[in-house]
Scaffold this motif. Structure first.
Motif, PDB file in Angstrom:
ATOM      1  N   LEU A 266       0.857  -1.206   0.000  1.00  0.00           N
ATOM      2  CA  LEU A 266       0.000   0.000   0.000  1.00  0.00           C
ATOM      3  C   LEU A 266       0.882   1.242   0.000  1.00  0.00           C
ATOM      4  CD1 LEU A 266      -2.738   1.552   0.379  1.00  0.00           C
ATOM      5  CD2 LEU A 266      -2.388   1.334   2.850  1.00  0.00           C
ATOM      6  N   ILE A 267       0.545   2.175  -0.875  1.00  0.00           N
ATOM      7  CA  ILE A 267       1.191   3.485  -0.849  1.00  0.00           C
ATOM      8  C   ILE A 267       0.111   4.454  -0.388  1.00  0.00           C
ATOM      9  CG2 ILE A 267       2.297   5.267  -2.269  1.00  0.00           C
ATOM     10  CD1 ILE A 267       2.803   2.448  -4.045  1.00  0.00           C
ATOM     11  N   VAL A 291      -2.484   2.780 -11.868  1.00  0.00           N
ATOM     12  CA  VAL A 291      -1.593   2.334 -10.791  1.00  0.00           C
ATOM     13  C   VAL A 291      -1.572   0.803 -10.753  1.00  0.00           C
ATOM     14  CG1 VAL A 291      -1.746   4.405  -9.370  1.00  0.00           C
ATOM     15  CG2 VAL A 291      -3.411   2.585  -9.031  1.00  0.00           C
ATOM     16  N   LYS A 292      -0.431   0.241 -10.353  1.00  0.00           N
ATOM     17  CA  LYS A 292      -0.272  -1.217 -10.335  1.00  0.00           C
ATOM     18  C   LYS A 292      -0.322  -1.751  -8.894  1.00  0.00           C
ATOM     19  CE  LYS A 292       1.048  -1.122 -14.815  1.00  0.00           C
ATOM     20  NZ  LYS A 292       1.261   0.288 -15.016  1.00  0.00           N
ATOM     21  N   ARG A 293      -0.308  -0.840  -7.926  1.00  0.00           N
ATOM     22  CA  ARG A 293      -0.419  -1.261  -6.517  1.00  0.00           C
ATOM     23  C   ARG A 293      -1.524  -0.435  -5.871  1.00  0.00           C
ATOM     24  NH1 ARG A 293       5.649  -2.379  -4.377  1.00  0.00           N
ATOM     25  NH2 ARG A 293       6.685  -2.233  -6.372  1.00  0.00           N
ATOM     26  N   GLU A 294      -1.955  -0.863  -4.688  1.00  0.00           N
ATOM     27  CA  GLU A 294      -2.938  -0.064  -3.957  1.00  0.00           C
ATOM     28  C   GLU A 294      -2.323   1.308  -3.692  1.00  0.00           C
ATOM     29  OE1 GLU A 294      -6.142  -1.957  -4.131  1.00  0.00           O
ATOM     30  OE2 GLU A 294      -6.243  -0.528  -2.484  1.00  0.00           O
ATOM     31  N   PHE A 295      -3.015   2.337  -4.092  1.00  0.00           N
ATOM     32  CA  PHE A 295      -2.512   3.701  -3.903  1.00  0.00           C
ATOM     33  C   PHE A 295      -3.664   4.528  -3.333  1.00  0.00           C
ATOM     34  CE2 PHE A 295      -0.645   7.681  -6.193  1.00  0.00           C
ATOM     35  CZ  PHE A 295      -0.042   8.081  -5.014  1.00  0.00           C
ATOM     36  N   TRP A 296      -3.536   4.904  -2.066  1.00  0.00           N
ATOM     37  CA  TRP A 296      -4.598   5.646  -1.398  1.00  0.00           C
ATOM     38  C   TRP A 296      -4.152   7.087  -1.162  1.00  0.00           C
ATOM     39  CZ3 TRP A 296      -6.608   2.016   3.133  1.00  0.00           C
ATOM     40  CH2 TRP A 296      -7.124   0.853   2.570  1.00  0.00           C
TER      41      TRP A 296
END
Ligand code: F3S
Length: 373
Positions: A266-267, A291-296
């Motif tokens: 998570l970012i 985005v390729k990852r969880e980005f909050w």
């Protein structure tokens, strides 16, 4: 301590909540040798997440019986009130949190659920305030020149009810003088994190190696206030009162550097809550890539609605733009193993409050990471 006739009446009020609020403020005032109380223009109350205050806090809030007498805003809660299911919040937590929010609403507090009340209503230079939330306190004192001590959740609420706070500390001009010189370079959130540990509760006169943007100063101040107990800073040409005091001779130097400690699942950015400018910057940095990852990204509901188009574009790239909460006060963060943040304050509090590892990177690296599988 001198009290006006009206303040004496509040102290003797038959309304127990009002009388208790007044007694608390008088006690604090006496502890700090305040000669009198001062009227405040606004209050900002913290201690909102059910995760922080639990059942005892909830029941206490529900027992109060009064209305705030000045405009009062509220810090973030444990989830986005519209997207709590998506955040993986359970029913019981949801219900308890909503009871807390209702209790504040009944007191007349505006349900802003943000740590950046200054993006909703900016105080004026010289205004006396009673703000809890240390990052907002540094911002108000340093970037606006308003005057507030670092209130506790309970004294900010008491001040909101009676519209006054004890006149001591940063309400008094002489106490706002810088006490140490601080040279800063590199990433400002990381620099604030290091500097806070070095200078504790001092008020620094900061010399930056370049002209920082508003959001960098916000992150710097928040980090200073998290690892130190710094209530404000001065910087020539940037903060309103910097030229009004003598420059201290003792000098400290820090360089802010990123230190990624784990591979993030998570970012999380937006601590303190992101401004419209930051949302736009993040969108531009993504260059149209999903985005390729969880980005909050955390922001206030007020900023999110003003920047609705950017929020929509960010969401279309897979970014989750949450309001009302943050990576520190929401249990939603617990479901990840490694969270990377661009905030010195989050770097300090995530390991303390959440069950995951934390890493730090500047916003440019955070976005780059989000674009990498
Ligand atoms: Fe705000 Fe949460 Fe950071 S309340 S200052 S985003 S820890």
């Amino acid at each position: 301590m001198y009290l006006t006739k009206e303040e004496e009446r509040l102290l003797e009020s038959e309304n127990e909540t009002i009388a208790t609020a007044m007694k608390l403020l008088v006690t604090v005032g006496k502890m700090f040798d305040a000669e009198r109380l001062v009227k405040v223009k606004s209050a900002h109350v913290s201690g909102v997440s059910y995760d922080n205050i639990g059942d005892a806090g909830l029941e206490w809030l529900e027992s109060l019986n009064a209305k705030v007498s000045v405009p009062t805003t509220l810090n973030p809660a444990g989830f986005d009130v519209k997207r709590w299911r998506e955040m993986g919040i359970g029913e019981e937590f949801y219900e308890k949190q909503m009871r807390i929010i209702k209790a504040f609403e009944r007191l007349g507090v505006k349900i802003t659920l943000t740590c950046t009340p200054y993006y909703i209503h900016k105080p004026a230079f010289g205004d006396h305030l009673a703000w809890a939330e240390s990052s907002a306190v540094v911002y108000a004192n340093s970037l606006i020149g308003a005057r507030t001590n670092r209130e506790a959740a309970i004294t900010a609420l008491a001040a909101a009810i009676v519209g006054r706070t004890p006149f001591f500390g940063l309400h008094v001009k002489e106490n706002r003088a810088p006490t140490v010189r601080l040279k800063v370079s590199g990433d400002l959130a990381a620099a604030g994190y290091e500097a806070g540990k070095l200078i504790g509760g001092e008020i620094p006169y900061v010399i930056f190696d370049r002209k920082p943007s508003e959001w960098e100063l916000k992150l710097f101040g928040a980090a200073l206030a998290a690892t130190g107990s710094v209530p404000m800073f001065h910087s020539p040409g940037i903060t309103p009162e910097a030229e009004e005091f003598e420059v201290p001779s003792e000098s400290v130097e820090v360089e802010g550097r990123g230190a990624l400690d784990c591979d993030p699942d998570l970012i999380a950015v937006g601590c303190p809550h992101a401004s419209e400018e930051e949302l736009k910057m993040i969108y531009e940095l993504l260059k149209g890539e999903k985005v390729k990852r969880e980005f909050w990204v955390f922001t206030s509901r007020s900023v999110a609605s003003k920047a609705a188009q950017v929020v929509e574009k960010l969401e279309s790239l897979g970014v989750k733009v949450f309001s009302d909460t943050c990576m520190v006060v929401s249990p939603a963060t617990d479901t990840f193993e490694c969270v990377v943040v661009n905030s010195g304050k989050a770097l300090h509090y995530v390991p303390e409050r959440r069950r995951c590892e934390v890493g730090f990177a500047d916003i440019f690296t955070c976005v780059k990471l989000a674009r990498t599988p």
